[in-house]
Design a protein around this motif. Sequence first.
Motif, PDB file in Angstrom:
ATOM      1  N   ALA A   1       0.833  -1.210   0.000  1.00  0.00           N
ATOM      2  CA  ALA A   1       0.000   0.000   0.000  1.00  0.00           C
ATOM      3  C   ALA A   1       0.863   1.254   0.000  1.00  0.00           C
ATOM      4  CB  ALA A   1      -0.924  -0.011   1.217  1.00  0.00           C
ATOM      5  N   GLY A   2       1.901   1.267   0.846  1.00  0.00           N
ATOM      6  CA  GLY A   2       2.782   2.427   0.901  1.00  0.00           C
ATOM      7  C   GLY A   2       3.528   2.650  -0.396  1.00  0.00           C
TER       8      GLY A   2
ATOM      9  N   ALA B   1       1.122   8.405   4.890  1.00  0.00           N
ATOM     10  CA  ALA B   1       1.649   8.691   6.220  1.00  0.00           C
ATOM     11  C   ALA B   1       1.286   7.588   7.214  1.00  0.00           C
ATOM     12  CB  ALA B   1       1.126  10.037   6.710  1.00  0.00           C
ATOM     13  N   LEU B   2       0.110   6.992   7.055  1.00  0.00           N
ATOM     14  CA  LEU B   2      -0.365   5.973   7.989  1.00  0.00           C
ATOM     15  C   LEU B   2       0.042   4.553   7.591  1.00  0.00           C
ATOM     16  CD1 LEU B   2      -3.983   7.334   8.607  1.00  0.00           C
ATOM     17  CD2 LEU B   2      -1.999   7.551  10.117  1.00  0.00           C
ATOM     18  N   SER B   3       0.691   4.399   6.441  1.00  0.00           N
ATOM     19  CA  SER B   3       1.014   3.057   5.944  1.00  0.00           C
ATOM     20  C   SER B   3       2.160   2.416   6.711  1.00  0.00           C
ATOM     21  CB  SER B   3       1.359   3.118   4.452  1.00  0.00           C
ATOM     22  OG  SER B   3       2.600   3.783   4.254  1.00  0.00           O
ATOM     23  N   GLY B   4       3.043   3.229   7.272  1.00  0.00           N
ATOM     24  CA  GLY B   4       4.192   2.682   7.987  1.00  0.00           C
ATOM     25  C   GLY B   4       5.287   2.161   7.080  1.00  0.00           C
ATOM     26  N   LYS B   5       5.234   2.476   5.807  1.00  0.00           N
ATOM     27  CA  LYS B   5       6.230   2.014   4.841  1.00  0.00           C
ATOM     28  C   LYS B   5       7.428   2.965   4.874  1.00  0.00           C
ATOM     29  CE  LYS B   5       7.733  -0.405   1.235  1.00  0.00           C
ATOM     30  NZ  LYS B   5       8.211  -1.788   1.367  1.00  0.00           N
TER      31      LYS B   5
ATOM     32  N   LYS C   1      -2.384   0.513  17.975  1.00  0.00           N
ATOM     33  CA  LYS C   1      -1.829  -0.605  17.210  1.00  0.00           C
ATOM     34  C   LYS C   1      -1.025  -0.106  16.016  1.00  0.00           C
ATOM     35  CE  LYS C   1      -5.160  -4.243  18.371  1.00  0.00           C
ATOM     36  NZ  LYS C   1      -6.125  -5.227  17.818  1.00  0.00           N
ATOM     37  N   MET C   2      -1.554   0.916  15.339  1.00  0.00           N
ATOM     38  CA  MET C   2      -0.846   1.476  14.188  1.00  0.00           C
ATOM     39  C   MET C   2       0.457   2.140  14.636  1.00  0.00           C
ATOM     40  SD  MET C   2      -2.207   4.245  11.421  1.00  0.00           S
ATOM     41  CE  MET C   2      -3.621   3.237  11.040  1.00  0.00           C
ATOM     42  N   TYR C   3       0.382   2.834  15.776  1.00  0.00           N
ATOM     43  CA  TYR C   3       1.577   3.495  16.313  1.00  0.00           C
ATOM     44  C   TYR C   3       2.656   2.462  16.628  1.00  0.00           C
ATOM     45  CZ  TYR C   3       4.668   5.895  19.569  1.00  0.00           C
ATOM     46  OH  TYR C   3       5.782   6.397  20.189  1.00  0.00           O
TER      47      TYR C   3
END
Length: 347
Positions: free
Chosen positions: A95-96, A138-142, A189-191
């Motif tokens: 996704a990222g 920004a939220l993908s964590g890639k 969890k995302m953090y």
Amino acid sequence: FLLCLLLPIAFSLNMEATLVEIVILFYLMLVSMLLFIEFKDSLETVLLPVIMYTALLAAAVGLYDYLALLVGLPRIFPQRASGEILSGFRNAGQAGAYFLVIVTILYPLRFSSLYDKLSLKNKRLLNLSLFASLLFLALSGKIAAYIGVFVGFLGYAILKRNTRTIVSLSVLAVLLVVLFMNLKTIAPKMYERIAYKYETRVSEKLRGDISEGDFLVTNLGRAIDAFTERPFTASGLGAFVGPYGEHEVHSTYFKMFGETGLLGVTGYILFVFFLIRLIRKRVSFSNEYSSYLRSMLPFIIGCFISWAYTYHLRKREFWLLLAVILITVYRGLVETNNENKTVNPGT
């Protein structure tokens, strides 16, 4: 490039896997060519709006699925892992990587003179889809996508050297910092996932605190082993898994060395060289399409840096980006020829 991969197939450690990989690349090249043929005269009226709608839809689905999990609503993709913004992708890394390419296409469009050729409806659509894409990214964590987009923004700011660009980038940076400062409370969890990826992908490497059996170090090290043992052909494209490890090489450039050897590396270098040469020749033209290409260049460089960690040739979004670049070059040439005919009717 394909010939450089195909010719040594008899020396592949897994001929069937190599043939499948080459067929996939051939298919993706055909898709890119068909996109060029179909949309070469309708870049800003059809193709770019379709990309905007697609990005907006993908981002909306991903954000909805994550929020639905928090409040107990039914999810569109219930089988996807919890705590990640995924949309229809199999993992957050895919996704990222996808949204890095989307931002590479849309952000330069917003701040180039080609933006003025969009209809009012498409201008509004662009602003909305660009915001959604940046938020999703920004939220993908890639981490590799973060690095790529950072290089793109930095290069763009240096290229433009104007107050509006610096202010907009500063505002974006502040918003991202605020988002991550509150992410632990909003989405724990995302953090945790993003913090873990940063620690293992970046922080440990910078400190030199690399544990024995680290995936990336082991993976790239085995790619070097494959190249050392068979420098001309290496393992064969797609034939790395099994003889050298459980996973394919996790980097485009190491994959070229470890799975295709000097023959594949030569083909890839020629492929990229002529693409860059084509872009460099056209960015100096004075029309809307050359303006768009110039604005896109720093983000393209950012993508190639990001692809040092991911394998981009099998990703459909790369071939979409390639089609957009080639159509932009083509439209710039047509525009320049039309201008020359207007100034010199006899030519």
